[in-house]
Design a protein around this motif. Structure first.
Motif, mmCIF file in Angstrom:
data_model
loop_
_atom_site.group_PDB
_atom_site.id
_atom_site.type_symbol
_atom_site.label_atom_id
_atom_site.label_comp_id
_atom_site.label_asym_id
_atom_site.label_seq_id
_atom_site.Cartn_x
_atom_site.Cartn_y
_atom_site.Cartn_z
ATOM 1 N N PRO A 60 0.815 -1.224 0.000
ATOM 2 C CA PRO A 60 0.000 0.000 0.000
ATOM 3 C C PRO A 60 0.850 1.276 0.000
ATOM 4 C CG PRO A 60 -0.858 -1.589 1.581
ATOM 5 C CD PRO A 60 0.475 -2.102 1.138
ATOM 6 N N ALA A 61 1.939 1.264 0.764
ATOM 7 C CA ALA A 61 2.778 2.458 0.844
ATOM 8 C C ALA A 61 3.470 2.731 -0.487
ATOM 9 C CB ALA A 61 3.808 2.299 1.955
ATOM 10 N N ILE A 62 4.008 1.676 -1.126
ATOM 11 C CA ILE A 62 4.707 1.867 -2.401
ATOM 12 C C ILE A 62 3.715 2.274 -3.486
ATOM 13 C CG2 ILE A 62 6.105 0.757 -4.182
ATOM 14 C CD1 ILE A 62 7.287 -1.043 -2.002
ATOM 15 N N ALA A 63 2.586 1.601 -3.526
ATOM 16 C CA ALA A 63 1.590 1.907 -4.555
ATOM 17 C C ALA A 63 1.018 3.314 -4.391
ATOM 18 C CB ALA A 63 0.458 0.881 -4.500
ATOM 19 N N GLY A 64 0.863 3.748 -3.146
ATOM 20 C CA GLY A 64 0.257 5.041 -2.891
ATOM 21 C C GLY A 64 1.251 6.173 -2.777
ATOM 22 N N HIS A 65 2.544 5.880 -3.040
ATOM 23 C CA HIS A 65 3.595 6.906 -2.982
ATOM 24 C C HIS A 65 3.586 7.618 -1.629
ATOM 25 C CE1 HIS A 65 3.920 6.282 -7.317
ATOM 26 N NE2 HIS A 65 2.616 6.499 -7.405
ATOM 27 N N ARG A 66 3.402 6.812 -0.563
ATOM 28 C CA ARG A 66 3.202 7.409 0.761
ATOM 29 C C ARG A 66 4.516 7.730 1.471
ATOM 30 N NH1 ARG A 66 -1.514 3.757 1.898
ATOM 31 N NH2 ARG A 66 -0.227 2.640 3.409
ATOM 32 N N GLY A 67 5.623 7.456 0.871
ATOM 33 C CA GLY A 67 6.908 7.775 1.481
ATOM 34 C C GLY A 67 8.025 7.311 0.577
ATOM 35 N N PRO A 68 9.251 7.689 0.885
ATOM 36 C CA PRO A 68 10.376 7.283 0.034
ATOM 37 C C PRO A 68 10.590 5.775 0.085
ATOM 38 C CG PRO A 68 11.163 8.338 2.044
ATOM 39 C CD PRO A 68 9.685 8.519 2.018
ATOM 40 N N ASN A 69 10.970 5.226 -1.065
ATOM 41 C CA ASN A 69 11.291 3.804 -1.174
ATOM 42 C C ASN A 69 12.801 3.692 -1.393
ATOM 43 O OD1 ASN A 69 10.793 1.013 -1.328
ATOM 44 N ND2 ASN A 69 10.688 1.082 -3.567
ATOM 45 N N ILE A 70 13.471 3.050 -0.474
ATOM 46 C CA ILE A 70 14.931 2.973 -0.498
ATOM 47 C C ILE A 70 15.370 1.699 -1.205
ATOM 48 C CG2 ILE A 70 16.997 2.752 0.954
ATOM 49 C CD1 ILE A 70 15.356 4.374 3.097
ATOM 50 N N GLY A 71 16.226 1.843 -2.177
ATOM 51 C CA GLY A 71 16.781 0.702 -2.890
ATOM 52 C C GLY A 71 18.062 0.231 -2.237
ATOM 53 N N ILE A 72 18.066 -0.996 -1.764
ATOM 54 C CA ILE A 72 19.250 -1.581 -1.131
ATOM 55 C C ILE A 72 20.044 -2.334 -2.203
ATOM 56 C CG2 ILE A 72 20.104 -3.187 0.621
ATOM 57 C CD1 ILE A 72 17.376 -2.764 2.082
ATOM 58 N N VAL A 73 21.274 -1.927 -2.412
ATOM 59 C CA VAL A 73 22.166 -2.650 -3.317
ATOM 60 C C VAL A 73 23.200 -3.343 -2.437
ATOM 61 C CG1 VAL A 73 23.732 -2.516 -5.286
ATOM 62 C CG2 VAL A 73 21.809 -0.905 -5.099
ATOM 63 N N THR A 74 23.186 -4.649 -2.430
ATOM 64 C CA THR A 74 23.967 -5.398 -1.453
ATOM 65 C C THR A 74 25.045 -6.266 -2.102
ATOM 66 O OG1 THR A 74 23.872 -7.046 0.335
ATOM 67 C CG2 THR A 74 22.215 -7.250 -1.419
ATOM 68 N N ALA A 75 26.180 -6.293 -1.441
ATOM 69 C CA ALA A 75 27.284 -7.155 -1.856
ATOM 70 C C ALA A 75 27.395 -8.354 -0.917
ATOM 71 C CB ALA A 75 28.598 -6.371 -1.863
ATOM 72 N N PHE A 76 26.276 -8.746 -0.307
ATOM 73 C CA PHE A 76 26.307 -9.869 0.637
ATOM 74 C C PHE A 76 26.758 -11.156 -0.028
ATOM 75 C CE2 PHE A 76 23.904 -13.710 1.891
ATOM 76 C CZ PHE A 76 24.556 -13.968 3.089
ATOM 77 N N ASN A 77 27.687 -11.821 0.593
ATOM 78 C CA ASN A 77 27.863 -13.274 0.482
ATOM 79 C C ASN A 77 28.516 -13.731 1.774
ATOM 80 O OD1 ASN A 77 30.827 -13.547 0.188
ATOM 81 N ND2 ASN A 77 30.538 -12.658 -1.852
ATOM 82 N N ASP A 78 28.417 -15.001 2.098
ATOM 83 C CA ASP A 78 28.974 -15.427 3.375
ATOM 84 C C ASP A 78 30.298 -16.158 3.226
ATOM 85 O OD1 ASP A 78 28.096 -17.873 2.466
ATOM 86 O OD2 ASP A 78 26.572 -18.146 4.020
ATOM 87 N N MET A 79 30.951 -15.957 2.062
ATOM 88 C CA MET A 79 32.334 -16.399 1.910
ATOM 89 C C MET A 79 33.295 -15.282 2.295
ATOM 90 S SD MET A 79 35.215 -16.359 -0.219
ATOM 91 C CE MET A 79 34.637 -15.727 -1.775
ATOM 92 N N LEU A 80 32.907 -14.039 2.076
ATOM 93 C CA LEU A 80 33.726 -12.900 2.476
ATOM 94 C C LEU A 80 33.398 -12.532 3.917
ATOM 95 C CD1 LEU A 80 33.971 -12.606 -0.679
ATOM 96 C CD2 LEU A 80 34.132 -10.149 -0.267
ATOM 97 N N SER A 81 34.403 -12.526 4.757
ATOM 98 C CA SER A 81 34.161 -12.210 6.165
ATOM 99 C C SER A 81 33.563 -10.820 6.326
ATOM 100 C CB SER A 81 35.467 -12.313 6.959
ATOM 101 O OG SER A 81 36.445 -11.393 6.485
ATOM 102 N N ALA A 82 34.015 -9.862 5.511
ATOM 103 C CA ALA A 82 33.534 -8.486 5.639
ATOM 104 C C ALA A 82 32.075 -8.345 5.267
ATOM 105 C CB ALA A 82 34.371 -7.551 4.768
ATOM 106 N N HIS A 83 31.600 -9.201 4.359
ATOM 107 C CA HIS A 83 30.244 -9.053 3.836
ATOM 108 C C HIS A 83 29.255 -10.032 4.454
ATOM 109 C CE1 HIS A 83 32.681 -6.858 0.984
ATOM 110 N NE2 HIS A 83 31.591 -6.224 0.630
ATOM 111 N N GLN A 84 29.747 -10.993 5.226
ATOM 112 C CA GLN A 84 28.865 -11.964 5.852
ATOM 113 C C GLN A 84 27.817 -11.315 6.754
ATOM 114 O OE1 GLN A 84 28.787 -12.797 9.231
ATOM 115 N NE2 GLN A 84 27.798 -14.819 9.290
ATOM 116 N N PRO A 85 28.168 -10.252 7.508
ATOM 117 C CA PRO A 85 27.129 -9.648 8.365
ATOM 118 C C PRO A 85 25.968 -9.043 7.594
ATOM 119 C CG PRO A 85 29.332 -9.039 9.144
ATOM 120 C CD PRO A 85 29.508 -9.703 7.808
#
Length: 609
Positions: A60-85
């Motif tokens: 409802p919020a996205i369809a109704g433009h009721r607030g900003p929609n934040i795009g998360i661009v993630t480099a997650f993988n759990d082989m890299l210790s830095a990115h596992q969290p």
């Protein structure tokens, strides 16, 4: 307000003048793109329905433009210790967004390879161009026009520069980079280095080496030496793309969670319809990039940023070269010594005063611009603070006025070294970077006969055969971006270190990379033009060097010379391009790459940036 240092002022003015046309074109594009793609209202109903179909709680919020929609661009993988969290970040960030009437979606994932895993392996030849791949993946992630802000989850070597380059092409949106923090300190760095050299000499077993390395790299979080990954985190603070003091707070702690929550809340405020619009295209400007270069030099950061800074700058329409960095280096004192330039790691650096202390010192000395737009209020002054929790509430306080460890961190008037120690060396072998801050000053000048190799494996074979037990300048060529993707050559560090410890005058000259994890042995790296012929058929001078040629490398005078007449010689033939491990798929990046000083990017070159 402290007057700006004349060298910083001069270099900034030169960059602004050089970039006037390209920067204006970039900002005009961002204005146009913001008008066309800056709101979901431009999407058709079918487009929009596809975009929120799986956003069960937020439809409802996205369809109704009721607030900003934040795009998360993630480099997650759990082989890299830095990115596992990062695995658990998106769900938490969606909750944090709802707290302020916003929404969040994972816009996409980007690849995240680890140079530590691929060092000396075939996969290392993909490393540099993974940056272009990450930038392209970021662009794909953000291409749906569903978002009002960008939360970039990435830390390590090529990942942050790739995310910056990709996000800047959507610079009409605000962007905040969200780190996850360093792992706890493990085995002492001197002990680790000692075991590596013993192994290179055949005096330690593979099991001894693995035990040592496992005690060094042992938990979730970023590796704790001050290489490219942690230099990235410093750069994001100096460019104003982090919340202040976010870089080196450990993962999985209440303060780390509070900073992530605050980043999401801040993104909701700084979008075009928020209370305080701060588009990324206005945050990353000429002054911000000069601040980043100064921070890099003041802390002895990774030489990889001699390549990444020009590439990131180009994505924002700003043109930076090595002369700019060299002139800044002459004016900026080295005020931090973090391993491999010192004994302590980034956890010790953070405890001694960290980035907040560095920023305050640089501002007080007029070495960075204080009037830049950042994601935090109050410009760079906000980054002279450190975050803390006060009764479970996130707050900031001034960074310490005195270093808690003068062996790690010093004030500008009493630095470790009068200059930043990242020098441009030039001569009849081309242009190269020499990180003098990592080398004892009595080794800044080396003159010795050359031994020429086409791979680091050949260097190691010669070392084991005893052929290098002398004063020598090791030349490793055909390691540039066009030849094989410009891999890091860390297999060379232990044997060359052993030769130096035996009392020999030793240096390295290469068109490859060594990065911020290198040290001790003088090295002219990123030599450009590279040995492999360019598209016009012209080979770089390294292709003409032969065994026995006298070479002189001098950090004092900034010279890189072969003391021989190369005229009339035929260039050496390059080794065949590597096959397997996906290297053949990256041929288009190699063939299209421009020089190291321009950022070594096929993507930016093809785009005409």
């Amino acid at each position: 307000m402290t007057a700006l240092h004349p060298a910083v002022d001069r270099v900034t003015d030169r960059i602004i003048a050089r970039s006037r046309q390209s920067r204006a074109a970039y900002l005009a594009l961002m204005d146009e793109e913001g008008g066309r793609h800056g709101s979901r209202e431009f999407l058709s109903c079918s487009n929009l329905a596809h975009g929120f179909a799986a956003a069960l709680e937020d439809k409802p919020a996205i369809a109704g433009h009721r607030g900003p929609n934040i795009g998360i661009v993630t480099a997650f993988n759990d082989m890299l210790s830095a990115h596992q969290p990062y695995g658990r970040y998106p769900e938490a960030m969606k909750l944090f967004a709802r707290e302020v009437g916003a929404t969040a979606q994972v816009a996409g994932g980007v690849p995240a390879m680890c140079d530590g895993v691929t060092q000396g392996q075939d996969g290392m030849e993909l490393s540099l161009f993974s940056r272009d791949t990450i930038a392209l993946s970021t662009a794909v992630s953000l291409s749906h026009a569903m978002f009002d802000g960008i939360a970039a989850l990435g830390i390590c070597d090529k990942i942050v520069p790739g995310l910056v380059i990709g996000a800047l092409r959507f610079g009409f949106l605000p962007a905040i980079f969200v780190p996850s923090g360093p792992m706890p300190t493990g085995l002492g760095n001197k002990e680790k280095q000692k075991v590596r050299q013993l192994y290179a000499e055949g005096k330690a077993s593979r099991s001894d080496l693995l035990e040592s390395e496992s005690k060094s790299y042992h938990a979730p979080g970023t590796c704790t030496f001050y290489g490219t990954a942690n230099s990235n985190q410093m750069l994001m603070e100096l460019m104003g793309l982090h919340l202040p003091g976010a870089a080196f707070v450990p993962p999985n702690t209440p303060l780390r969670t509070a900073l992530t929550r605050a980043a999401v809340h801040r993104l909701a405020e700084i979008g075009r319809n928020g209370h305080d619009p701060r588009p990324m295209c206005r945050v990353v400007d000429e002054k911000a990039l000069v601040n980043a270069a100064v921070g890099l030099l003041a802390t002895g950061g990774s030489t990889n940023h001699a390549i990444h800074l020009p590439a990131m700058a180009r994505a924002a329409g700003v043109l930076i070269d090595w002369q700019d960095i060299d002139e800044l280096s002459a004016a900026v004192p080295l005020i931090a010594r973090v391993y491999p330039n010192g004994s302590g790691d980034v956890n010790h650096f953070h405890a001694a005063g960290g980035i907040g202390y560095v920023v305050r010192e640089l501002l007080a000395a007029g070495l960075i611009h204080g009037d830049t737009l950042t994601v935090a209020p109050h410009g760079m002054a906000a980054y002279a603070q450190e975050p803390f929790l006060e009764a479970e509430t996130l707050a900031w306080r001034p960074a310490p006025h005195e270093s808690a460890d003068p062996a790690m961190l010093r004030p500008v008037p009493a630095p470790f070294q009068a200059d930043g120690g990242m020098r441009l060396v030039t001569g009849n072998l081309g242009r190269a970077t020499f990180k003098t801050s990592a080398v004892e000053e009595d080794r800044w000048t080396i003159e010795a006969p050359a031994r020429v190799f086409d791979s680091q494996e050949a260097v190691n074979a010669a070392f084991k055969a005893g052929e290098l037990d002398q004063d020598v300048i090791v030349v490793v060529r055909f390691q540039g971006p066009r030849a094989n993707g410009m891999p890091e050559l860390h297999k060379l560090t232990p044997p060359l270190g052993v030769l130096q410890d035996r009392g020999h005058r030793v240096a390295l000259v290469t068109d490859g990379r060594m990065s911020g994890a290198s040290g001790k042995v003088p090295a002219a790296i990123h030599v450009t033009p590279e040995a492999l012929a360019d598209r016009a058929g012209h080979c770089g001078p390294l292709a003409f060097v032969q065994d026995g040629d006298m070479i002189r490398l001098c950090g004092h005078t900034g010279s890189l010379e072969v003391l021989a007449d190369l005229a009339g010689r035929q260039p050496a033939s390059p080794p065949p391009a590597g096959q397997g491990t996906g290297r053949e798929l990256f041929a288009m990046f190699r063939h299209g790459a421009d020089g190291a000083e321009q950022g070594a990017s096929a993507m930016l070159a093809a785009a005409g940036l």
